[in-house]
Design a protein around this motif. Structure first.
Motif, PDB file in Angstrom:
ATOM      1  N   PRO A 160       0.819  -1.212   0.000  1.00 37.85           N
ATOM      2  CA  PRO A 160       0.000   0.000   0.000  1.00 37.85           C
ATOM      3  C   PRO A 160       0.859   1.270   0.000  1.00 37.85           C
ATOM      4  O   PRO A 160       2.019   1.249   0.424  1.00 37.85           O
ATOM      5  N   GLU A 161       0.254   2.370  -0.463  1.00 35.96           N
ATOM      6  CA  GLU A 161       0.931   3.671  -0.512  1.00 35.96           C
ATOM      7  C   GLU A 161      -0.104   4.766  -0.291  1.00 35.96           C
ATOM      8  O   GLU A 161      -1.097   4.829  -1.013  1.00 35.96           O
ATOM      9  N   ILE A 162       0.109   5.607   0.715  1.00 35.06           N
ATOM     10  CA  ILE A 162      -0.750   6.765   0.953  1.00 35.06           C
ATOM     11  C   ILE A 162      -0.153   7.947   0.195  1.00 35.06           C
ATOM     12  O   ILE A 162       1.031   8.258   0.339  1.00 35.06           O
ATOM     13  N   TYR A 163      -0.952   8.604  -0.623  1.00 36.72           N
ATOM     14  CA  TYR A 163      -0.442   9.651  -1.503  1.00 36.72           C
ATOM     15  C   TYR A 163      -0.310  10.996  -0.777  1.00 36.72           C
ATOM     16  O   TYR A 163      -1.147  11.350   0.053  1.00 36.72           O
ATOM     17  N   ASP A 164       0.733  11.714  -1.135  1.00 38.57           N
ATOM     18  CA  ASP A 164       1.012  13.045  -0.585  1.00 38.57           C
ATOM     19  C   ASP A 164       0.606  14.088  -1.629  1.00 38.57           C
ATOM     20  O   ASP A 164       1.143  14.108  -2.738  1.00 38.57           O
ATOM     21  N   TRP A 284       8.461  -6.911   4.248  1.00 37.23           N
ATOM     22  CA  TRP A 284       7.045  -6.566   4.168  1.00 37.23           C
ATOM     23  C   TRP A 284       6.882  -5.082   3.889  1.00 37.23           C
ATOM     24  O   TRP A 284       7.647  -4.266   4.396  1.00 37.23           O
ATOM     25  N   LYS A 285       5.881  -4.743   3.076  1.00 35.94           N
ATOM     26  CA  LYS A 285       5.633  -3.337   2.752  1.00 35.94           C
ATOM     27  C   LYS A 285       4.306  -2.905   3.357  1.00 35.94           C
ATOM     28  O   LYS A 285       3.283  -3.578   3.164  1.00 35.94           O
ATOM     29  N   TYR A 286       4.313  -1.791   4.077  1.00 32.89           N
ATOM     30  CA  TYR A 286       3.091  -1.261   4.677  1.00 32.89           C
ATOM     31  C   TYR A 286       3.259   0.220   4.960  1.00 32.89           C
ATOM     32  O   TYR A 286       4.375   0.749   4.938  1.00 32.89           O
ATOM     33  N   GLU A 287       2.140   0.889   5.189  1.00 26.72           N
ATOM     34  CA  GLU A 287       2.129   2.304   5.555  1.00 26.72           C
ATOM     35  C   GLU A 287       1.761   2.420   7.033  1.00 26.72           C
ATOM     36  O   GLU A 287       0.807   1.771   7.482  1.00 26.72           O
ATOM     37  N   PRO A 288       2.483   3.235   7.806  1.00 26.81           N
ATOM     38  CA  PRO A 288       2.140   3.402   9.225  1.00 26.81           C
ATOM     39  C   PRO A 288       0.673   3.785   9.400  1.00 26.81           C
ATOM     40  O   PRO A 288       0.172   4.691   8.742  1.00 26.81           O
ATOM     41  N   GLY A 289      -0.022   3.060  10.272  1.00 28.18           N
ATOM     42  CA  GLY A 289      -1.407   3.381  10.581  1.00 28.18           C
ATOM     43  C   GLY A 289      -2.438   2.761   9.660  1.00 28.18           C
ATOM     44  O   GLY A 289      -3.633   2.815   9.948  1.00 28.18           O
ATOM     45  N   PRO A 291      -3.905  -0.764   7.782  1.00 29.80           N
ATOM     46  CA  PRO A 291      -3.829  -2.163   8.203  1.00 29.80           C
ATOM     47  C   PRO A 291      -3.552  -3.202   7.129  1.00 29.80           C
ATOM     48  O   PRO A 291      -3.874  -4.379   7.313  1.00 29.80           O
ATOM     49  N   ALA A 292      -2.937  -2.826   6.003  1.00 27.78           N
ATOM     50  CA  ALA A 292      -2.604  -3.801   4.962  1.00 27.78           C
ATOM     51  C   ALA A 292      -1.094  -3.982   4.891  1.00 27.78           C
ATOM     52  O   ALA A 292      -0.336  -3.009   4.925  1.00 27.78           O
ATOM     53  N   PHE A 293      -0.669  -5.248   4.791  1.00 27.14           N
ATOM     54  CA  PHE A 293       0.755  -5.585   4.808  1.00 27.14           C
ATOM     55  C   PHE A 293       1.048  -6.485   3.616  1.00 27.14           C
ATOM     56  O   PHE A 293       0.544  -7.609   3.532  1.00 27.14           O
ATOM     57  N   LEU A 294       1.859  -5.998   2.683  1.00 30.95           N
ATOM     58  CA  LEU A 294       2.135  -6.684   1.423  1.00 30.95           C
ATOM     59  C   LEU A 294       3.426  -7.489   1.514  1.00 30.95           C
ATOM     60  O   LEU A 294       4.434  -7.012   2.062  1.00 30.95           O
ATOM     61  N   THR A 295       3.403  -8.692   0.956  1.00 28.95           N
ATOM     62  CA  THR A 295       4.620  -9.476   0.803  1.00 28.95           C
ATOM     63  C   THR A 295       4.734  -9.941  -0.643  1.00 28.95           C
ATOM     64  O   THR A 295       3.726 -10.207  -1.303  1.00 28.95           O
TER      65      THR A 295
END
Length: 347
Positions: A160-164, A284-289, A291-295
């Motif tokens: 996941p990626e939260i956009y700025d 593992w890839k995830y964004e703080p806060g 709840p999705a964790f990619l592998t």
């Protein structure tokens, strides 16, 4: 995987029983666990008793239930907007908004924009949000066109990626922007449990419009649009809004009364995220806060399955693509659920 998993006959929750076996479930989009939240369900039943099961009349009918205007006022205040509009689905909210506002300027789509945001066929775009930001700033600043409509998700929940969106401040202040952001996976979770609307940068000559499904974190079958009084007023005059039936009043009644329930669920979710994140390696890839964790481990779904753990795993972006494997946490997970998951990861 057993075809019985395609025909589950129980509510989704932290545990699913299939063929006499109990599986831990780490998938879906019920991030706050609302579909199984007993306090929320009590409010929903109150709403049914008060308003009935559904309401198949247009919002422009001469006889109206007051809960719709009330829910929109609550939503606007809760998520930091001047006004809100609520529809029967997130897809409808997005289509209504895009079709009503796309003629206000030159349209530019960010990559991976959800199909509900498309005007027609899938729009072409850059490979990454980072590349699109730079290209968009350069393109608008170099153009003689003054009016632009930018359309984007608030995040990519799969990666996941939260956009700025602070890049918007690099666009010439004289350019007039309408920025439509789909926050379906972020509303109720990101920005301290609020919405993308409250996190967008202040910029002159800019109208922000946030659309979202309320069926994910918020747990009710409805869609929402957040924006200025002017934009929301305009959207409420559109044929799509005028002609569509609203969502069930009972869900909106529960939504208006559930501020503390959502906050408590959000805090529980953050505790669950912290517990898992503290035990994961850098693979593992995830964004703080969130709840999705990619592998990228293609075998991990079968590894989990053998230990009666189900995760989100499906081919993307095409049916022939390699599967995207993610753990998705919810507020309905207990500490013991996550500890078992961590033990399985370490094994």
């Amino acid at each position: 995987m057993n075809t019985a998993f395609k025909a589950i006959n129980q509510p989704l929750s932290n545990k699913i029983a299939v063929d006499g076996k109990s599986y831990l479930y780490f998938g879906g989009t019920a991030y706050l666990g609302i579909p199984k939240n007993t306090d929320f369900i009590k409010l929903y039943i109150e709403g049914i008793n008060k308003f009935g099961l559904n309401n198949g009349t247009s919002r422009t009918n001469n006889i109206q239930l007051g809960i719709y205007d009330e829910a929109e006022k609550v939503a606007a205040a809760r998520y930091g907007a001047a006004a809100a509009l609520i529809t029967s689905s997130g897809y409808l909210a997005a289509q209504l908004t895009v079709r009503a506002l796309a003629n206000l300027g030159q349209v530019s789509y960010a990559p991976a924009a959800h199909p509900s945001l498309w005007l027609n066929a899938q729009p072409s775009s850059s490979d990454s949000f980072t590349a699109w930001k730079a290209e968009t700033v350069e393109r608008i600043n170099a153009s003689t066109e003054q009016n632009w409509v930018l359309i984007s998700n608030s995040m990519n929940n799969l990666v996941p990626e939260i956009y700025d969106f602070t890049f918007l401040n690099d666009i010439d202040a004289s350019k007039k922007l309408v920025v439509i952001v789909d926050d379906s996976h972020g509303i109720g979770v990101n920005n301290g449990g609020l919405s993308a609307y409250s996190g967008l940068p202040e910029r002159p000559n800019t109208e922000y419009v946030v659309v979202a499904s309320m069926a994910k974190a918020l747990g009710i079958d409805a869609g929402i649009v957040l924006g200025s009084q002017k934009i929301i007023g305009q959207l409420k005059k559109s044929p799509v809004f005028v002609g569509a039936s609203p969502p069930a009043a009972a869900g909106l009644y529960a939504f208006t009364k559930a501020g503390e329930i959502y906050q408590a669920a959000w805090q529980k979710l953050q505790q669950n995220i912290d517990l898992l994140a503290g035990s994961l390696s850098s693979t593992w890839k995830y964004e703080p806060g969130f709840p999705a964790f990619l592998t990228y481990d293609q075998q991990i779904e079968q590894h989990f399955f053998k230990q009666q753990i189900l995760i989100s795993s499906f081919p993307y972006p095409n049916p022939t693509s390699a599967p995207i494997n993610r753990i998705v946490l919810s507020s309905w997970h207990e500490k013991a659920d996550i500890e078992k998951l961590i033990s399985s990861i370490n094994a």
